[in-house]
Motif scaffolding. Sequence first.
Motif, PDB file in Angstrom:
ATOM      1  N   ASN A  85       0.816  -1.223   0.000  1.00  0.00           N
ATOM      2  CA  ASN A  85       0.000   0.000   0.000  1.00  0.00           C
ATOM      3  C   ASN A  85       0.844   1.265   0.000  1.00  0.00           C
ATOM      4  OD1 ASN A  85      -2.437  -1.284  -0.045  1.00  0.00           O
ATOM      5  ND2 ASN A  85      -2.677  -1.292   2.180  1.00  0.00           N
ATOM      6  N   ARG A  86       2.149   1.097   0.280  1.00  0.00           N
ATOM      7  CA  ARG A  86       3.006   2.285   0.382  1.00  0.00           C
ATOM      8  C   ARG A  86       4.271   2.139  -0.455  1.00  0.00           C
ATOM      9  NH1 ARG A  86       0.760   0.980   5.139  1.00  0.00           N
ATOM     10  NH2 ARG A  86      -0.640   2.520   6.050  1.00  0.00           N
ATOM     11  N   ILE A 154       7.972  19.686  -1.516  1.00  0.00           N
ATOM     12  CA  ILE A 154       7.862  19.841  -0.058  1.00  0.00           C
ATOM     13  C   ILE A 154       7.097  18.684   0.584  1.00  0.00           C
ATOM     14  CG2 ILE A 154       8.027  22.355  -0.145  1.00  0.00           C
ATOM     15  CD1 ILE A 154       4.991  22.487   0.213  1.00  0.00           C
ATOM     16  N   GLY A 155       6.608  17.768  -0.236  1.00  0.00           N
ATOM     17  CA  GLY A 155       5.930  16.588   0.309  1.00  0.00           C
ATOM     18  C   GLY A 155       4.533  16.864   0.825  1.00  0.00           C
ATOM     19  N   PHE A 158      -0.418  16.977  -2.365  1.00  0.00           N
ATOM     20  CA  PHE A 158      -1.595  17.520  -3.052  1.00  0.00           C
ATOM     21  C   PHE A 158      -1.694  16.900  -4.448  1.00  0.00           C
ATOM     22  CE2 PHE A 158      -3.889  21.873  -3.842  1.00  0.00           C
ATOM     23  CZ  PHE A 158      -5.103  21.211  -3.880  1.00  0.00           C
ATOM     24  N   TYR A 170       4.696   8.572  -3.040  1.00  0.00           N
ATOM     25  CA  TYR A 170       5.275   9.318  -1.936  1.00  0.00           C
ATOM     26  C   TYR A 170       6.264   8.397  -1.251  1.00  0.00           C
ATOM     27  CZ  TYR A 170       5.398  12.011   2.445  1.00  0.00           C
ATOM     28  OH  TYR A 170       5.783  12.744   3.539  1.00  0.00           O
ATOM     29  N   PHE A 172       7.171   6.909   1.568  1.00  0.00           N
ATOM     30  CA  PHE A 172       6.699   6.631   2.921  1.00  0.00           C
ATOM     31  C   PHE A 172       7.807   6.013   3.778  1.00  0.00           C
ATOM     32  CE2 PHE A 172       2.539   6.670   0.774  1.00  0.00           C
ATOM     33  CZ  PHE A 172       1.803   7.416   1.666  1.00  0.00           C
ATOM     34  N   GLY A 192       9.917  11.422   2.244  1.00  0.00           N
ATOM     35  CA  GLY A 192       8.966  12.530   2.238  1.00  0.00           C
ATOM     36  C   GLY A 192       8.908  13.361   0.977  1.00  0.00           C
TER      37      GLY A 192
ATOM     38  N   ALA B  38       6.674   8.176   7.028  1.00  0.00           N
ATOM     39  CA  ALA B  38       5.230   8.219   7.247  1.00  0.00           C
ATOM     40  C   ALA B  38       4.633   6.812   7.145  1.00  0.00           C
ATOM     41  CB  ALA B  38       4.575   9.145   6.224  1.00  0.00           C
ATOM     42  N   THR B  42       2.235   6.979  10.182  1.00  0.00           N
ATOM     43  CA  THR B  42       0.872   7.393   9.856  1.00  0.00           C
ATOM     44  C   THR B  42       0.116   6.247   9.203  1.00  0.00           C
ATOM     45  OG1 THR B  42       1.277   8.118   7.586  1.00  0.00           O
ATOM     46  CG2 THR B  42       1.750   9.715   9.305  1.00  0.00           C
ATOM     47  N   GLY B  43      -1.180   6.423   9.101  1.00  0.00           N
ATOM     48  CA  GLY B  43      -1.992   5.421   8.408  1.00  0.00           C
ATOM     49  C   GLY B  43      -2.153   5.737   6.933  1.00  0.00           C
ATOM     50  N   LEU B  44      -1.514   6.816   6.479  1.00  0.00           N
ATOM     51  CA  LEU B  44      -1.649   7.216   5.076  1.00  0.00           C
ATOM     52  C   LEU B  44      -1.045   6.172   4.155  1.00  0.00           C
ATOM     53  CD1 LEU B  44      -0.494  10.930   5.420  1.00  0.00           C
ATOM     54  CD2 LEU B  44      -2.827  10.081   5.412  1.00  0.00           C
ATOM     55  N   HIS B  45      -1.542   6.109   2.931  1.00  0.00           N
ATOM     56  CA  HIS B  45      -0.973   5.189   1.958  1.00  0.00           C
ATOM     57  C   HIS B  45      -1.135   5.760   0.561  1.00  0.00           C
ATOM     58  CE1 HIS B  45      -5.139   4.106   1.442  1.00  0.00           C
ATOM     59  NE2 HIS B  45      -5.226   3.779   2.723  1.00  0.00           N
ATOM     60  N   ARG B  46      -0.705   5.009  -0.446  1.00  0.00           N
ATOM     61  CA  ARG B  46      -0.738   5.483  -1.838  1.00  0.00           C
ATOM     62  C   ARG B  46      -2.105   6.032  -2.240  1.00  0.00           C
ATOM     63  NH1 ARG B  46       2.972   3.819  -5.639  1.00  0.00           N
ATOM     64  NH2 ARG B  46       1.362   4.248  -7.169  1.00  0.00           N
ATOM     65  N   THR B  49      -3.752  10.036   0.572  1.00  0.00           N
ATOM     66  CA  THR B  49      -2.553  10.775   0.972  1.00  0.00           C
ATOM     67  C   THR B  49      -2.865  11.946   1.895  1.00  0.00           C
ATOM     68  OG1 THR B  49      -2.751  12.041  -1.068  1.00  0.00           O
ATOM     69  CG2 THR B  49      -1.257  10.163  -1.080  1.00  0.00           C
ATOM     70  N   TRP B  50      -4.140  12.259   2.026  1.00  0.00           N
ATOM     71  CA  TRP B  50      -4.534  13.297   2.984  1.00  0.00           C
ATOM     72  C   TRP B  50      -5.484  12.671   3.988  1.00  0.00           C
ATOM     73  CZ3 TRP B  50      -5.770  18.485   0.025  1.00  0.00           C
ATOM     74  CH2 TRP B  50      -4.571  19.079  -0.346  1.00  0.00           C
ATOM     75  N   VAL B 107       2.150  17.714   8.256  1.00  0.00           N
ATOM     76  CA  VAL B 107       2.073  16.586   7.318  1.00  0.00           C
ATOM     77  C   VAL B 107       3.035  16.742   6.136  1.00  0.00           C
ATOM     78  CG1 VAL B 107      -0.307  16.037   7.896  1.00  0.00           C
ATOM     79  CG2 VAL B 107       0.166  17.486   5.947  1.00  0.00           C
ATOM     80  N   MET B 108       3.729  17.847   6.067  1.00  0.00           N
ATOM     81  CA  MET B 108       4.687  18.042   4.977  1.00  0.00           C
ATOM     82  C   MET B 108       5.809  17.005   5.084  1.00  0.00           C
ATOM     83  SD  MET B 108       3.779  20.598   3.121  1.00  0.00           S
ATOM     84  CE  MET B 108       2.164  21.293   3.342  1.00  0.00           C
ATOM     85  N   GLY B 109       6.133  16.409   3.975  1.00  0.00           N
ATOM     86  CA  GLY B 109       7.197  15.413   3.986  1.00  0.00           C
ATOM     87  C   GLY B 109       8.561  16.047   4.172  1.00  0.00           C
ATOM     88  N   LEU B 183      -9.571  23.787  -2.344  1.00  0.00           N
ATOM     89  CA  LEU B 183      -8.495  22.791  -2.361  1.00  0.00           C
ATOM     90  C   LEU B 183      -9.059  21.458  -2.813  1.00  0.00           C
ATOM     91  CD1 LEU B 183      -6.578  23.027   1.054  1.00  0.00           C
ATOM     92  CD2 LEU B 183      -5.740  23.743  -1.151  1.00  0.00           C
ATOM     93  N   ARG B 190     -12.153  12.942  -7.985  1.00  0.00           N
ATOM     94  CA  ARG B 190     -12.485  12.752  -6.569  1.00  0.00           C
ATOM     95  C   ARG B 190     -13.957  13.113  -6.433  1.00  0.00           C
ATOM     96  NH1 ARG B 190      -8.446   9.735  -4.690  1.00  0.00           N
ATOM     97  NH2 ARG B 190      -6.463  10.561  -5.407  1.00  0.00           N
ATOM     98  N   TRP B 193     -15.767  15.032  -3.565  1.00  0.00           N
ATOM     99  CA  TRP B 193     -15.415  16.446  -3.391  1.00  0.00           C
ATOM    100  C   TRP B 193     -15.862  17.312  -4.568  1.00  0.00           C
ATOM    101  CZ3 TRP B 193      -9.591  15.358  -2.037  1.00  0.00           C
ATOM    102  CH2 TRP B 193      -9.513  14.820  -0.747  1.00  0.00           C
ATOM    103  N   PHE B 338     -11.182   9.961  -0.690  1.00  0.00           N
ATOM    104  CA  PHE B 338     -10.179   9.023  -1.220  1.00  0.00           C
ATOM    105  C   PHE B 338     -10.687   7.587  -1.315  1.00  0.00           C
ATOM    106  CE2 PHE B 338      -7.343  12.431   0.220  1.00  0.00           C
ATOM    107  CZ  PHE B 338      -6.451  12.499  -0.830  1.00  0.00           C
TER     108      PHE B 338
END
Lengths: 258, 392
Positions: A85-86, A154-155, A158, A170, A172, A192, B38, B42-46, B49-50, B107-109, B183, B190, B193, B338
């Motif tokens: 997933n990542r 900047i990661g 968006f 990304y 991860f 990141g 991350a 975090t629980g974020l994934h491909r 991402t938000w 959350v910025m990488g 945004l 999506r 949104w 998402f």
Amino acid sequence: MSIKRRDFLKIVGYGIAGSIISLGGGFIVGRGSEILAMIDKQGEKKGVKWAMAIDTRAFKSEEDFEAVIKACHQAHNVPNIPDKNREVKWIWVDTFERAFPTAETEFISEEVKRRKFLLLCNHCDNPPCVRVCPVQATFKREDGIVMQDMHRCIGCKFCMAACPYGSRNYNFYPPREYLASMNPEFPTRTLGVVEKCIFCYHRLDEGKMPYCVEASQGKMFFGNLNDPESEVRKVISENIVIVRKPELSTKPKVFYII
Amino acid sequence: MVEKALKGSLKYWLWLLFLVTIVVIAFFAWQYEHHYGAGVATGLHRDLTWGFQIGQLAFFVGVAASAVPVVLSYYLHNYKEFAKLTILAEFMAVGAVMIAMLSVFVVMGQPTRVFNVLLYPTPNSLIFWDLVVLSTYLFLNILCGWAVLHSYYKEAPYPSWLKFFIYWAIIWGPSIHIVTAFLLQGLPGRHYWLTAIMAARFLASAFSAGPALLIILAILVKKLTKFDVGEKALQTVAKIVIYAFIINLLLFAFEFFTAFYSGIHSHMAPFIYLFAGYEGHAEWVPFSWISMILAAIGLVLLLVPYTRKRETTLVLACFAVFFSVWIEKGVLLMVGGFTPNVFETVTPYFPALPEVLIQAGVWAIGFLVITILYKITVEVFKSKELAVKLKK
């Protein structure tokens, strides 16, 4: 009720000023079609517009896909991350339903439904990712390649929310820890930042074909979409081709020969 | 006036210590994310991402603008009941905007590169505009709140140049929702949104959840310090909450109608995933229904005059509205945007512990700022009331 001379002149003055402004505005608006035509012509500038066509009929075995993916990932130092997933992938394989989720699939030929499809960045002509990037880390070159500057990014992720194809990655996980071997010719990445396929712009600049096209041994075509004589234009016009999610008007430049 | 924040009871200092501790823990969690990635933090994934941290941007931007209806009534309509509440509203906005901005920053990488946004200003990116409107709104609220309080402190009418900034802040308030909604609502593919009423929903949910929190805080301040903004002021705000909340629920219902009557699968799918489960995944179904039940509770308690006018039930109603919107806008809005993903399948998301800890730190910073600003406000008013008593 009488009106003072001074006030009358004022009103007339406003009226004249207003008329001139609306005249000018109307003139510009009325010329809209002309202006649009001018912009269109600029777009048609006979430059290079790179595109790819993938002959999905020719990819038969797992090895066919693996050769292509390996060529790209090794050359570009793409880490091999076990967390599916990542993971980071520039070019990969997926099913028909996932690659073309908005296509009607219920009654199409079983053979096509079973086929696997190579997915990568579509290098859209109208790329949403470029539109949303706050730092211009992703941008479109004049030849249509959608670039990714991994050193400015900047990661914020968006672009990944904006991409309707899931083509962006990304980091991860620390990417360098997941490299089996490293190609010193190409930079590695840090944690990141976002990365993706770059249509091998560095090879095109040297007059070579992208790694994947080269490794496919004739199953993938690449060339200038603006040149009617180019191989890619010929295979697109002579075969039945589809693109991913055409309804979103992103104008993908990766074509799938069915 | 700053010195007023330096003298306080043991309770005050323990509360500050508690908040600072959370910030320190969050800092280490943030370091952990930037060391191990991350992927583990975090629980974020491909495919998502938000997560709920960007959800906190959406939600707290709303809380911040709760100052708008209060400030507008006070300065434009000369509604005198809001005199004290206006300062509380402006200072709450300061804390809320800080939470919103920091939620994005963490959350910025590559946080060290974040000033690239100013170095390469990109007008076609809404993140650039969000930064502009949020930082301007932050500045305006600090300026207006502080200047008005200071003039009260000096027993002088507030300076005339301030009027310009007060009106500016009122006009500016809605822009922070609109830009933040933009945004999300301008992204192709999506479906959850991609709706023109997203910005309108942001405004409606903001003017309900924000003032709801303001009522809770004002009553809390009254209980703790005897600083009373006045019963009538709170009742007026409660009415603002109820109107905005009804509009908010209606707009959400319109989304349902459009998705299901049109019968377009991709538009229905996020609603099905959130409220019933999709392809064997139902991770967020309970939360969707909790949000709906809280909305119903809040609606009834606020609509019935008897419960609206009693303090305990009013606070209860405000909590119900606040958390209903928090779940819907602060969490589910991101999940629904998402899921299903761009391949029309489900990759479930659930926040990881470090992610929650980092966000707790962001909330703590916001509430630290609100606490200190409220402390100063309360002390200034107290000292003036004492002076009046002594003169007599």
